[in-house]
Design a protein around this motif. Structure first.
Motif, PDB file in Angstrom:
ATOM      1  N   ARG A  39       0.837  -1.202   0.000  1.00 58.68           N
ATOM      2  CA  ARG A  39       0.000   0.000   0.000  1.00 58.68           C
ATOM      3  C   ARG A  39       0.870   1.249   0.000  1.00 58.68           C
ATOM      4  N   ALA A  40       1.876   1.209  -0.834  1.00 59.01           N
ATOM      5  CA  ALA A  40       2.830   2.313  -0.909  1.00 59.01           C
ATOM      6  C   ALA A  40       2.197   3.562  -1.528  1.00 59.01           C
ATOM      7  N   ASP A  41       2.658   4.699  -1.093  1.00 50.22           N
ATOM      8  CA  ASP A  41       2.220   5.978  -1.633  1.00 50.22           C
ATOM      9  C   ASP A  41       2.740   6.101  -3.072  1.00 50.22           C
ATOM     10  N   GLN A  42       1.825   6.132  -4.029  1.00 48.55           N
ATOM     11  CA  GLN A  42       2.211   6.145  -5.442  1.00 48.55           C
ATOM     12  C   GLN A  42       3.002   7.396  -5.823  1.00 48.55           C
ATOM     13  N   LEU A  43       2.657   8.520  -5.235  1.00 48.40           N
ATOM     14  CA  LEU A  43       3.383   9.754  -5.532  1.00 48.40           C
ATOM     15  C   LEU A  43       4.828   9.643  -5.041  1.00 48.40           C
ATOM     16  N   ARG A  44       4.992   9.118  -3.848  1.00 46.37           N
ATOM     17  CA  ARG A  44       6.336   8.941  -3.299  1.00 46.37           C
ATOM     18  C   ARG A  44       7.146   7.962  -4.143  1.00 46.37           C
ATOM     19  N   LEU A  45       6.518   6.868  -4.571  1.00 44.92           N
ATOM     20  CA  LEU A  45       7.199   5.906  -5.435  1.00 44.92           C
ATOM     21  C   LEU A  45       7.636   6.551  -6.744  1.00 44.92           C
ATOM     22  N   ARG A  46       6.743   7.344  -7.332  1.00 47.26           N
ATOM     23  CA  ARG A  46       7.070   8.020  -8.588  1.00 47.26           C
ATOM     24  C   ARG A  46       8.256   8.955  -8.418  1.00 47.26           C
ATOM     25  N   ARG A  47       8.276   9.684  -7.305  1.00 46.76           N
ATOM     26  CA  ARG A  47       9.387  10.611  -7.055  1.00 46.76           C
ATOM     27  C   ARG A  47      10.704   9.866  -6.862  1.00 46.76           C
ATOM     28  N   LEU A  48      10.660   8.752  -6.137  1.00 47.42           N
ATOM     29  CA  LEU A  48      11.877   7.958  -5.927  1.00 47.42           C
ATOM     30  C   LEU A  48      12.387   7.383  -7.244  1.00 47.42           C
ATOM     31  N   LYS A  49      11.471   6.915  -8.074  1.00 46.11           N
ATOM     32  CA  LYS A  49      11.872   6.363  -9.371  1.00 46.11           C
ATOM     33  C   LYS A  49      12.456   7.445 -10.277  1.00 46.11           C
ATOM     34  N   LYS A  50      11.883   8.639 -10.209  1.00 39.59           N
ATOM     35  CA  LYS A  50      12.412   9.753 -11.002  1.00 39.59           C
ATOM     36  C   LYS A  50      13.814  10.136 -10.526  1.00 39.59           C
ATOM     37  N   GLN A  51      14.005  10.140  -9.218  1.00 42.83           N
ATOM     38  CA  GLN A  51      15.313  10.441  -8.648  1.00 42.83           C
ATOM     39  C   GLN A  51      16.329   9.372  -9.051  1.00 42.83           C
ATOM     40  N   LYS A  52      15.885   8.121  -9.049  1.00 42.28           N
ATOM     41  CA  LYS A  52      16.753   7.014  -9.446  1.00 42.28           C
ATOM     42  C   LYS A  52      17.165   7.152 -10.908  1.00 42.28           C
ATOM     43  N   LEU A  53      16.221   7.533 -11.763  1.00 48.43           N
ATOM     44  CA  LEU A  53      16.520   7.730 -13.176  1.00 48.43           C
ATOM     45  C   LEU A  53      17.503   8.878 -13.383  1.00 48.43           C
ATOM     46  N   SER A  54      17.347   9.932 -12.600  1.00 49.20           N
ATOM     47  CA  SER A  54      18.274  11.061 -12.677  1.00 49.20           C
ATOM     48  C   SER A  54      19.694  10.627 -12.303  1.00 49.20           C
ATOM     49  N   LEU A  55      19.797   9.809 -11.270  1.00 51.43           N
ATOM     50  CA  LEU A  55      21.112   9.297 -10.874  1.00 51.43           C
ATOM     51  C   LEU A  55      21.701   8.418 -11.970  1.00 51.43           C
ATOM     52  N   LYS A  56      20.854   7.634 -12.611  1.00 49.93           N
ATOM     53  CA  LYS A  56      21.329   6.781 -13.703  1.00 49.93           C
ATOM     54  C   LYS A  56      21.917   7.630 -14.830  1.00 49.93           C
ATOM     55  N   ASP A  57      21.265   8.752 -15.135  1.00 52.13           N
ATOM     56  CA  ASP A  57      21.778   9.661 -16.161  1.00 52.13           C
ATOM     57  C   ASP A  57      23.119  10.264 -15.753  1.00 52.13           C
ATOM     58  N   LYS A  58      23.253  10.635 -14.473  1.00 54.21           N
ATOM     59  CA  LYS A  58      24.517  11.188 -13.982  1.00 54.21           C
ATOM     60  C   LYS A  58      25.626  10.146 -14.056  1.00 54.21           C
ATOM     61  N   ILE A  59      25.289   8.912 -13.700  1.00 54.15           N
ATOM     62  CA  ILE A  59      26.264   7.819 -13.758  1.00 54.15           C
ATOM     63  C   ILE A  59      26.737   7.619 -15.192  1.00 54.15           C
ATOM     64  N   ALA A  60      25.816   7.601 -16.133  1.00 49.10           N
ATOM     65  CA  ALA A  60      26.162   7.420 -17.540  1.00 49.10           C
ATOM     66  C   ALA A  60      27.049   8.562 -18.039  1.00 49.10           C
ATOM     67  N   ALA A  61      26.763   9.787 -17.624  1.00 48.68           N
ATOM     68  CA  ALA A  61      27.558  10.940 -18.058  1.00 48.68           C
ATOM     69  C   ALA A  61      28.990  10.846 -17.537  1.00 48.68           C
ATOM     70  N   ILE A  62      29.137  10.442 -16.284  1.00 50.24           N
ATOM     71  CA  ILE A  62      30.481  10.311 -15.712  1.00 50.24           C
ATOM     72  C   ILE A  62      31.231   9.168 -16.381  1.00 50.24           C
ATOM     73  N   GLU A  63      30.541   8.052 -16.618  1.00 49.36           N
ATOM     74  CA  GLU A  63      31.195   6.927 -17.297  1.00 49.36           C
ATOM     75  C   GLU A  63      31.673   7.343 -18.686  1.00 49.36           C
ATOM     76  N   ASP A  64      30.894   8.164 -19.374  1.00 51.23           N
ATOM     77  CA  ASP A  64      31.304   8.656 -20.692  1.00 51.23           C
ATOM     78  C   ASP A  64      32.554   9.523 -20.597  1.00 51.23           C
ATOM     79  N   LYS A  65      32.644  10.333 -19.547  1.00 47.22           N
ATOM     80  CA  LYS A  65      33.828  11.180 -19.375  1.00 47.22           C
ATOM     81  C   LYS A  65      35.063  10.349 -19.068  1.00 47.22           C
ATOM     82  N   LEU A  66      34.887   9.254 -18.332  1.00 51.47           N
ATOM     83  CA  LEU A  66      36.014   8.430 -17.926  1.00 51.47           C
ATOM     84  C   LEU A  66      36.466   7.471 -19.022  1.00 51.47           C
TER      85      LEU A  66
END
Length: 72
Positions: A39-66
């Motif tokens: 019975r998780a809060d759907q809004l909270r889940l959506r925000r966490l998933k969006k934050q996770k996706l943002s981190l994934k993009d940052k990780i990919a950008a750093i890997e590209d630089k390295l």
């Protein structure tokens, strides 16, 4: 500030990469825990998933630089 000072060293990028990867794993664990509750809060889940996706993009950008460009 010179252009060389603006550029981050590879060591700093590697540390940032590890921190972002750890945060990504932590978010993954948090999302899984919330979903298991059933019975998780759907809004909270959506925000966490969006934050996770943002981190994934940052990780990919750093890997590209390295990763050096290889001309085939």
């Amino acid at each position: 500030m010179s252009k060389a000072e603006e550029m981050k060293t590879d060591d700093v990028l590697r540390v940032e990469l590890e921190v972002f990867r750890r945060e990504h794993r932590d978010l993954d664990d948090a999302i899984a825990a919330l979903e298991e509750m059933g019975r998780a809060d759907q809004l909270r889940l959506r925000r966490l998933k969006k934050q996770k996706l943002s981190l994934k993009d940052k990780i990919a950008a750093i890997e590209d630089k390295l990763t050096p460009d290889i001309i085939a």
